[in-house]
Design a protein around this motif. Structure first.
Motif, PDB file in Angstrom:
ATOM      1  N   MET A 125       4.559  -9.476  -6.676  1.00  0.00           N
ATOM      2  CA  MET A 125       4.991 -10.266  -5.531  1.00  0.00           C
ATOM      3  C   MET A 125       5.588 -11.600  -5.976  1.00  0.00           C
ATOM      4  SD  MET A 125       2.793 -11.530  -2.213  1.00  0.00           S
ATOM      5  CE  MET A 125       1.713 -12.573  -3.209  1.00  0.00           C
ATOM      6  N   LEU A 126       4.883 -12.301  -6.846  1.00  0.00           N
ATOM      7  CA  LEU A 126       5.349 -13.614  -7.304  1.00  0.00           C
ATOM      8  C   LEU A 126       6.661 -13.501  -8.078  1.00  0.00           C
ATOM      9  CD1 LEU A 126       1.957 -15.216  -8.428  1.00  0.00           C
ATOM     10  CD2 LEU A 126       3.312 -15.773  -6.385  1.00  0.00           C
ATOM     11  N   LEU A 127       6.765 -12.500  -8.945  1.00  0.00           N
ATOM     12  CA  LEU A 127       7.965 -12.348  -9.759  1.00  0.00           C
ATOM     13  C   LEU A 127       9.168 -11.922  -8.920  1.00  0.00           C
ATOM     14  CD1 LEU A 127       6.403 -10.627 -12.902  1.00  0.00           C
ATOM     15  CD2 LEU A 127       7.240 -12.974 -12.716  1.00  0.00           C
ATOM     16  N   ILE A 128       8.955 -11.020  -7.964  1.00  0.00           N
ATOM     17  CA  ILE A 128      10.049 -10.579  -7.094  1.00  0.00           C
ATOM     18  C   ILE A 128      10.549 -11.733  -6.237  1.00  0.00           C
ATOM     19  CG2 ILE A 128      10.624  -9.124  -5.105  1.00  0.00           C
ATOM     20  CD1 ILE A 128       8.754  -6.990  -6.350  1.00  0.00           C
ATOM     21  N   LEU A 129       9.617 -12.481  -5.654  1.00  0.00           N
ATOM     22  CA  LEU A 129      10.008 -13.623  -4.821  1.00  0.00           C
ATOM     23  C   LEU A 129      10.752 -14.682  -5.640  1.00  0.00           C
ATOM     24  CD1 LEU A 129       6.844 -14.064  -2.552  1.00  0.00           C
ATOM     25  CD2 LEU A 129       9.111 -13.236  -1.873  1.00  0.00           C
ATOM     26  N   ILE A 149       8.091  -5.466  -2.515  1.00  0.00           N
ATOM     27  CA  ILE A 149       6.658  -5.773  -2.635  1.00  0.00           C
ATOM     28  C   ILE A 149       5.817  -4.676  -1.979  1.00  0.00           C
ATOM     29  CG2 ILE A 149       4.845  -7.381  -1.902  1.00  0.00           C
ATOM     30  CD1 ILE A 149       7.027  -9.599  -2.124  1.00  0.00           C
ATOM     31  N   LEU A 150       6.295  -4.155  -0.843  1.00  0.00           N
ATOM     32  CA  LEU A 150       5.587  -3.074  -0.159  1.00  0.00           C
ATOM     33  C   LEU A 150       5.506  -1.841  -1.048  1.00  0.00           C
ATOM     34  CD1 LEU A 150       4.269  -1.889   2.378  1.00  0.00           C
ATOM     35  CD2 LEU A 150       6.566  -1.334   3.226  1.00  0.00           C
ATOM     36  N   ASN A 151       6.605  -1.527  -1.727  1.00  0.00           N
ATOM     37  CA  ASN A 151       6.606  -0.381  -2.633  1.00  0.00           C
ATOM     38  C   ASN A 151       5.626  -0.593  -3.782  1.00  0.00           C
ATOM     39  OD1 ASN A 151       7.948   2.137  -3.921  1.00  0.00           O
ATOM     40  ND2 ASN A 151       8.082   0.580  -5.504  1.00  0.00           N
ATOM     41  N   ALA A 152       5.618  -1.813  -4.355  1.00  0.00           N
ATOM     42  CA  ALA A 152       4.701  -2.112  -5.454  1.00  0.00           C
ATOM     43  C   ALA A 152       3.251  -1.959  -5.007  1.00  0.00           C
ATOM     44  CB  ALA A 152       4.957  -3.531  -5.972  1.00  0.00           C
ATOM     45  N   THR A 153       2.960  -2.406  -3.780  1.00  0.00           N
ATOM     46  CA  THR A 153       1.606  -2.307  -3.244  1.00  0.00           C
ATOM     47  C   THR A 153       1.169  -0.850  -3.126  1.00  0.00           C
ATOM     48  OG1 THR A 153       1.900  -4.355  -1.981  1.00  0.00           O
ATOM     49  CG2 THR A 153       0.113  -2.879  -1.287  1.00  0.00           C
ATOM     50  N   ILE A 154       2.046  -0.025  -2.558  1.00  0.00           N
ATOM     51  CA  ILE A 154       1.745   1.400  -2.395  1.00  0.00           C
ATOM     52  C   ILE A 154       1.584   2.078  -3.755  1.00  0.00           C
ATOM     53  CG2 ILE A 154       2.648   3.613  -1.557  1.00  0.00           C
ATOM     54  CD1 ILE A 154       4.072   2.009   0.668  1.00  0.00           C
ATOM     55  N   TRP A 155       2.485   1.767  -4.671  1.00  0.00           N
ATOM     56  CA  TRP A 155       2.484   2.426  -5.973  1.00  0.00           C
ATOM     57  C   TRP A 155       1.224   2.119  -6.774  1.00  0.00           C
ATOM     58  CZ3 TRP A 155       4.146   6.216  -8.777  1.00  0.00           C
ATOM     59  CH2 TRP A 155       4.031   6.166 -10.169  1.00  0.00           C
ATOM     60  N   PHE A 156       0.891   0.837  -6.913  1.00  0.00           N
ATOM     61  CA  PHE A 156      -0.261   0.481  -7.742  1.00  0.00           C
ATOM     62  C   PHE A 156      -1.580   0.950  -7.119  1.00  0.00           C
ATOM     63  CE2 PHE A 156       2.658  -2.805  -9.554  1.00  0.00           C
ATOM     64  CZ  PHE A 156       2.672  -2.277 -10.833  1.00  0.00           C
ATOM     65  N   ALA A 157      -1.661   0.903  -5.782  1.00  0.00           N
ATOM     66  CA  ALA A 157      -2.866   1.399  -5.114  1.00  0.00           C
ATOM     67  C   ALA A 157      -3.014   2.899  -5.337  1.00  0.00           C
ATOM     68  CB  ALA A 157      -2.802   1.081  -3.619  1.00  0.00           C
ATOM     69  N   ALA A 158      -1.910   3.629  -5.215  1.00  0.00           N
ATOM     70  CA  ALA A 158      -1.952   5.082  -5.411  1.00  0.00           C
ATOM     71  C   ALA A 158      -2.269   5.429  -6.858  1.00  0.00           C
ATOM     72  CB  ALA A 158      -0.612   5.701  -5.003  1.00  0.00           C
ATOM     73  N   LEU A 159      -1.673   4.686  -7.802  1.00  0.00           N
ATOM     74  CA  LEU A 159      -1.886   4.964  -9.216  1.00  0.00           C
ATOM     75  C   LEU A 159      -3.324   4.660  -9.630  1.00  0.00           C
ATOM     76  CD1 LEU A 159      -0.425   5.837 -11.825  1.00  0.00           C
ATOM     77  CD2 LEU A 159       0.069   3.423 -12.252  1.00  0.00           C
ATOM     78  N   GLY A 160      -3.825   3.508  -9.188  1.00  0.00           N
ATOM     79  CA  GLY A 160      -5.172   3.107  -9.581  1.00  0.00           C
ATOM     80  C   GLY A 160      -6.265   3.947  -8.935  1.00  0.00           C
ATOM     81  N   PHE A 161      -6.212   4.061  -7.597  1.00  0.00           N
ATOM     82  CA  PHE A 161      -7.269   4.770  -6.884  1.00  0.00           C
ATOM     83  C   PHE A 161      -7.066   6.284  -6.892  1.00  0.00           C
ATOM     84  CE2 PHE A 161      -7.383   0.488  -4.992  1.00  0.00           C
ATOM     85  CZ  PHE A 161      -8.711   0.183  -5.244  1.00  0.00           C
ATOM     86  N   GLY A 162      -5.811   6.717  -7.108  1.00  0.00           N
ATOM     87  CA  GLY A 162      -5.543   8.147  -7.150  1.00  0.00           C
ATOM     88  C   GLY A 162      -5.813   8.760  -8.515  1.00  0.00           C
ATOM     89  N   ALA A 163      -5.971   7.895  -9.523  1.00  0.00           N
ATOM     90  CA  ALA A 163      -6.181   8.397 -10.887  1.00  0.00           C
ATOM     91  C   ALA A 163      -7.439   9.245 -10.994  1.00  0.00           C
ATOM     92  CB  ALA A 163      -6.259   7.217 -11.859  1.00  0.00           C
ATOM     93  N   ARG A 164      -8.444   8.947 -10.155  1.00  0.00           N
ATOM     94  CA  ARG A 164      -9.701   9.696 -10.237  1.00  0.00           C
ATOM     95  C   ARG A 164      -9.505  11.177  -9.914  1.00  0.00           C
ATOM     96  NH1 ARG A 164     -13.118   6.333  -6.149  1.00  0.00           N
ATOM     97  NH2 ARG A 164     -12.001   4.749  -7.321  1.00  0.00           N
ATOM     98  N   LEU A 165      -8.428  11.493  -9.197  1.00  0.00           N
ATOM     99  CA  LEU A 165      -8.129  12.900  -8.919  1.00  0.00           C
ATOM    100  C   LEU A 165      -7.743  13.643 -10.191  1.00  0.00           C
ATOM    101  CD1 LEU A 165      -6.056  12.497  -5.617  1.00  0.00           C
ATOM    102  CD2 LEU A 165      -8.483  13.072  -5.850  1.00  0.00           C
ATOM    103  N   LEU A 166      -7.271  12.885 -11.194  1.00  0.00           N
ATOM    104  CA  LEU A 166      -6.888  13.489 -12.464  1.00  0.00           C
ATOM    105  C   LEU A 166      -8.046  13.543 -13.451  1.00  0.00           C
ATOM    106  CD1 LEU A 166      -3.481  11.631 -12.978  1.00  0.00           C
ATOM    107  CD2 LEU A 166      -3.806  13.952 -12.091  1.00  0.00           C
ATOM    108  N   ALA A 167      -9.175  12.938 -13.059  1.00  0.00           N
ATOM    109  CA  ALA A 167     -10.324  12.831 -13.965  1.00  0.00           C
ATOM    110  C   ALA A 167     -10.763  14.168 -14.570  1.00  0.00           C
ATOM    111  CB  ALA A 167     -11.495  12.156 -13.249  1.00  0.00           C
ATOM    112  N   PRO A 168     -10.796  15.277 -13.811  1.00  0.00           N
ATOM    113  CA  PRO A 168     -11.230  16.547 -14.416  1.00  0.00           C
ATOM    114  C   PRO A 168     -10.372  16.952 -15.618  1.00  0.00           C
ATOM    115  CG  PRO A 168     -11.261  16.715 -12.036  1.00  0.00           C
ATOM    116  CD  PRO A 168     -10.592  15.408 -12.347  1.00  0.00           C
ATOM    117  N   TRP A 169      -9.064  16.675 -15.540  1.00  0.00           N
ATOM    118  CA  TRP A 169      -8.188  17.021 -16.660  1.00  0.00           C
ATOM    119  C   TRP A 169      -8.437  16.097 -17.848  1.00  0.00           C
ATOM    120  CZ3 TRP A 169      -6.409  17.559 -11.606  1.00  0.00           C
ATOM    121  CH2 TRP A 169      -5.997  18.834 -11.257  1.00  0.00           C
ATOM    122  N   PHE A 170      -8.713  14.820 -17.543  1.00  0.00           N
ATOM    123  CA  PHE A 170      -8.902  13.854 -18.622  1.00  0.00           C
ATOM    124  C   PHE A 170     -10.331  13.826 -19.150  1.00  0.00           C
ATOM    125  CE2 PHE A 170      -4.853  12.457 -17.050  1.00  0.00           C
ATOM    126  CZ  PHE A 170      -4.214  11.998 -18.196  1.00  0.00           C
ATOM    127  N   ALA A 171     -11.143  14.794 -18.715  1.00  0.00           N
ATOM    128  CA  ALA A 171     -12.466  14.950 -19.301  1.00  0.00           C
ATOM    129  C   ALA A 171     -12.337  15.570 -20.690  1.00  0.00           C
ATOM    130  CB  ALA A 171     -13.338  15.827 -18.408  1.00  0.00           C
TER     131      ALA A 171
END
Length: 201
Positions: free
Chosen positions: A48-52, A153-175
């Motif tokens: 957000m700060l860098l884009i602005l 900024i809206l796209n960055a918010t969606i992307w990082f939230a999805a990447l961070g919180f969605g990563a746990r869905l990949l956890a079985p593969w990364f076991a």
């Protein structure tokens, strides 16, 4: 208004979704379930700060200074080479085999410093947000540049939230240890390719 927002989201998506040190770090923290909310919030705040800052005019100023662009390009290439080699070394060592959330635990302070380092010590971040998005956003007529920034900024918010919180869905593969080797190898190769692209550009 909507057209500018969508344009900002589209341009941001094209830049932010490429594998980079920041995305790799967010993914790794999400997979290990360590300070995910803190990591995501810091990434969003930095974007957000860098884009602005870029839309406000810094991007155009940097574009008009060849010396600054040269410093950013070679500095970015050096960082990407270091990160790429680091990832490839991790893929070949036991570091890439740690997949459990409880291992290699970080304090909140260390987690914050880690994500700030992956974000702000990478000159490629500034090229994407301040220079590219800033220059394009700054060219939008009237208040369009601010709505463009909102979209980015809206796209960055969606992307990082999805990447961070969605990563746990990949956890079985990364076991499996091999999955971490593949991730680190892929990140390392992409980082070196990006560095080469910067140096040739």
């Amino acid at each position: 208004m909507l057209a500018f927002i969508l344009k900002g989201m589209g341009m941001s998506a094209g830049l932010i979704m490429a594998i980079g040190s920041q995305n790799a770090h967010v993914l790794r923290m999400g997979l290990r379930k360590q300070h995910v909310g803190l990591t995501v919030m810091i990434c969003i705040a930095c974007e957000m700060l860098l884009i602005l800052a870029g839309v406000a005019g810094i991007g155009g100023m940097i574009n008009s200074q060849p010396v600054l662009l040269t410093i950013a390009r070679w500095g970015g290439a050096a960082f990407l080479i270091w990160y790429g080699v680091r990832s490839l070394r991790a893929a070949a060592s036991q570091q890439s085999l740690v997949a459990e959330a409880g291992e290699l635990s970080l304090t909140a302070g260390k987690a914050a410093l880690a994500v700030l380092g992956a974000t702000l010590l990478n000159p490629h971040t500034y090229l994407d947000t301040v220079v590219l998005l800033g220059a394009i956003g700054g060219q939008q007529p009237g208040d369009g540049k601010y709505w463009f920034a909102v979209g980015a900024i809206l796209n960055a918010t969606i992307w990082f939230a999805a990447l961070g919180f969605g990563a746990r869905l990949l956890a079985p593969w990364f076991a499996k240890p091999m999955a971490w080797r593949v991730l680190d190898s892929l990140v390392g190769i992409v980082m070196l390719m990006l560095a080469l692209n910067l140096m040739m550009g």
